[in-house]
Design a protein around this motif. Structure first.
Motif, PDB file in Angstrom:
ATOM      1  N   GLU A  68      10.714   3.702 -11.116  1.00 56.25           N
ATOM      2  CA  GLU A  68      11.070   2.660 -10.158  1.00 56.25           C
ATOM      3  C   GLU A  68       9.849   2.058  -9.467  1.00 56.25           C
ATOM      4  O   GLU A  68       9.945   0.980  -8.867  1.00 56.25           O
ATOM      5  N   VAL A  69       8.711   2.741  -9.542  1.00 54.92           N
ATOM      6  CA  VAL A  69       7.485   2.190  -8.975  1.00 54.92           C
ATOM      7  C   VAL A  69       7.186   0.819  -9.581  1.00 54.92           C
ATOM      8  O   VAL A  69       6.615  -0.057  -8.921  1.00 54.92           O
ATOM      9  N   GLN A 115       4.765  -6.369  -5.247  1.00 62.22           N
ATOM     10  CA  GLN A 115       3.695  -6.745  -4.328  1.00 62.22           C
ATOM     11  C   GLN A 115       2.633  -5.649  -4.183  1.00 62.22           C
ATOM     12  O   GLN A 115       1.648  -5.844  -3.463  1.00 62.22           O
ATOM     13  N   LEU A 116       2.813  -4.534  -4.864  1.00 64.03           N
ATOM     14  CA  LEU A 116       1.943  -3.380  -4.661  1.00 64.03           C
ATOM     15  C   LEU A 116       0.509  -3.668  -5.092  1.00 64.03           C
ATOM     16  O   LEU A 116       0.262  -4.171  -6.188  1.00 64.03           O
ATOM     17  N   ASP A 140       0.838  -1.197   0.000  1.00 65.95           N
ATOM     18  CA  ASP A 140       0.000   0.000   0.000  1.00 65.95           C
ATOM     19  C   ASP A 140       0.875   1.250   0.000  1.00 65.95           C
ATOM     20  O   ASP A 140       1.693   1.430   0.917  1.00 65.95           O
ATOM     21  N   LEU A 141       0.672   2.111  -0.997  1.00 68.15           N
ATOM     22  CA  LEU A 141       1.370   3.395  -1.065  1.00 68.15           C
ATOM     23  C   LEU A 141       0.316   4.484  -1.222  1.00 68.15           C
ATOM     24  O   LEU A 141      -0.286   4.642  -2.279  1.00 68.15           O
ATOM     25  N   SER A 198       1.704  -6.301 -11.436  1.00 69.81           N
ATOM     26  CA  SER A 198       0.756  -7.387 -11.709  1.00 69.81           C
ATOM     27  C   SER A 198      -0.215  -7.654 -10.576  1.00 69.81           C
ATOM     28  O   SER A 198      -1.231  -8.317 -10.773  1.00 69.81           O
ATOM     29  N   GLN A 199       0.070  -7.139  -9.366  1.00 69.35           N
ATOM     30  CA  GLN A 199      -0.817  -7.349  -8.227  1.00 69.35           C
ATOM     31  C   GLN A 199      -1.672  -6.121  -7.914  1.00 69.35           C
ATOM     32  O   GLN A 199      -2.480  -6.162  -6.981  1.00 69.35           O
ATOM     33  N   LEU A 200      -1.530  -5.066  -8.694  1.00 65.02           N
ATOM     34  CA  LEU A 200      -2.198  -3.804  -8.377  1.00 65.02           C
ATOM     35  C   LEU A 200      -3.709  -3.918  -8.501  1.00 65.02           C
ATOM     36  O   LEU A 200      -4.234  -4.422  -9.498  1.00 65.02           O
ATOM     37  N   ARG A 201      -4.411  -3.417  -7.471  1.00 63.58           N
ATOM     38  CA  ARG A 201      -5.880  -3.377  -7.464  1.00 63.58           C
ATOM     39  C   ARG A 201      -6.407  -1.986  -7.772  1.00 63.58           C
ATOM     40  O   ARG A 201      -7.414  -1.839  -8.437  1.00 63.58           O
TER      41      ARG A 201
END
Length: 414
Positions: free
Chosen positions: A240-241, A246-247, A225-226, A269-272
């Motif tokens: 670089e983001v 795991q984001l 979470d960012l 690939s995990q972004l919601r």
């Protein structure tokens, strides 16, 4: 339906105070001591005494730190201060304190205090969680926080904290959650945050943080979470983001960010949730965005993106919210949009979109809101609109649409 989580973006383990036993301050001696000339395999009395003395000094140091905390936060006026005013009480039994089995303080949890965070907080060397909410703090985060080498959870939210984030935060190698949302933090995000190799949540929304997002953020390999929304952040989204494998949540909305969106976002690939609305970002929407197979919300509203809507976005099968309104997009609506089977909110209004409304829109059976106003759309309203049984709002004004309103619109009972 709320498209935003609450001000606490992710759940935190409970740190309710518990009553925990701890060792006796001195060993119990046998009433019938024996003398042996053979060396014992167990610890010698001297080593036991040394260990107990070390623990005693550690507990004395903790008690001093807690007393300083009590005085700095007006402890006499707390709604509950059980144990704090009684010198006969062990501090592990004080309200808001949790200790481990050795009687060492591991958690502080308070709500609604008034005062400052004293520098003595750094003396709680085994502290794992520090949770302060609705705290009317008249001061800054002391640099001594960096001495809390065991700290895993640092949450100081809705507490009027001001000043900058101390660079010493970068020393907290065990930190997993760092929350400072809804405060008055200013200055830049220190590059030292890149040292927080265990960090999973970085939540700094609703402050006055300025400067750029440091490229060192890309070193946070465990980050999920960012949240940096509603600040004064400038500059571009660092490429670089894309290294944050795991984001799951990236919220940068309501800042002053500019430049183009890096193609590296396609590596997430995990972004919601990718939320960038109300910035000054420009350029085209990269087709690589279609690689974010888990994305559920894509919100780029109120920027200056131009170019086309990538047809590749049709493969985003889990997307529920697509908001591209208030930009300078000047293409037709791609027919591939009809494949977004989970879509319930589609906002393309206030652009320069041309062409006709594709009949494939009728495939969006979950669609509840359709915003196409203030564009250059031509042609007729497709009759397929009538099969959208969940549709509650449709906005088509200020376009070049011709023909009659199809009778099938009468089927829209919602």
């Amino acid at each position: 339906m709320s498209l935003r989580p609450s001000s606490s973006p992710s759940a935190m383990p409970s740190f309710e105070p518990t009553l925990t036993p701890y060792p006796s301050p001195s060993p119990t001696l046998s009433s019938n001591p024996t003398i042996s000339l053979r060396p014992s395999s167990s610890s010698s009395p001297t080593s036991i005494e040394q260990r107990l003395e070390k623990e005693r000094k550690e507990r004395e140091k903790e008690r001093e730190a807690l007393t300083a905390f009590f005085k700095a936060t007006g402890g006499e006026n707390w709604y509950v201060n059980t144990g704090w005013t009684d010198e006969g009480w062990d501090h592990c039994l004080w309200f808001g304190i949790q200790c481990n089995t050795k009687g060492i303080v591991t958690s502080l949890r308070f709500d609604g205090l008034v005062g400052v965070i004293p520098s003595d907080i750094g003396k709680l060397s085994k502290l794992e969680s520090l949770y302060l909410k609705n705290y009317k703090i008249d001061g800054t985060i002391p640099s001594e926080v960096g001495m809390l080498s065991e700290l895993k959870y640092l949450r100081i939210s809705e507490s009027n904290v001001h000043g900058t984030i101390p660079s010493e935060i970068g020393k907290l190698s065990q930190l997993e959650e760092f929350y400072l949302s809804y405060n008055s933090i200013y200055g830049t995000l220190p590059t030292e945050v890149g040292n927080l190799s265990m960090l999973q949540s970085l939540v700094l929304n609703n402050n006055k943080i300025e400067g750029t997002v440091p490229s060192e953020v890309g070193m946070l390999s465990q980050l999920q979470d960012l949240w940096l929304d509603d600040n004064n952040i400038e500059g571009t989204v660092p490429s670089e983001v894309g290294m944050l494998s795991q984001l799951q949540n990236l919220w940068l909305d309501r800042n002053n960010m500019n430049g183009t969106m890096p193609t590296e976002v396609g590596m997430l690939s995990q972004l919601r949730n990718l939320v960038l609305y109300s910035n000054n970002m420009n350029g085209t929407i990269p087709s690589e965005i279609a690689m974010m197979s888990q994305v559920q919300r894509l919100d780029l509203n109120n920027n200056t993106f131009d170019g086309t809507i990538p047809s590749e976005m049709g493969i985003l099968r889990k997307i529920e919210t697509l908001s591209l309104g208030n930009n300078n997009i000047h293409s037709a609506i791609p027919s591939e949009i009809g494949v977004m089977s989970q879509l319930n909110y589609l906002s393309l209004g206030d652009n320069n979109i041309n062409g006709t409304i594709p009949t494939e829109v009728g495939m969006l059976i979950r669609l509840g809101q359709l915003h196409l106003q203030s564009n250059l759309i031509t042609g007729r309203i497709p009759t397929e609109i009538g099969v959208l049984s969940q549709l509650e709002h449709i906005f088509l004004y200020i376009n070049n649409i011709t023909g009659t309103i199809p009778t099938e619109v009468g089927n829209l009972s919602m």
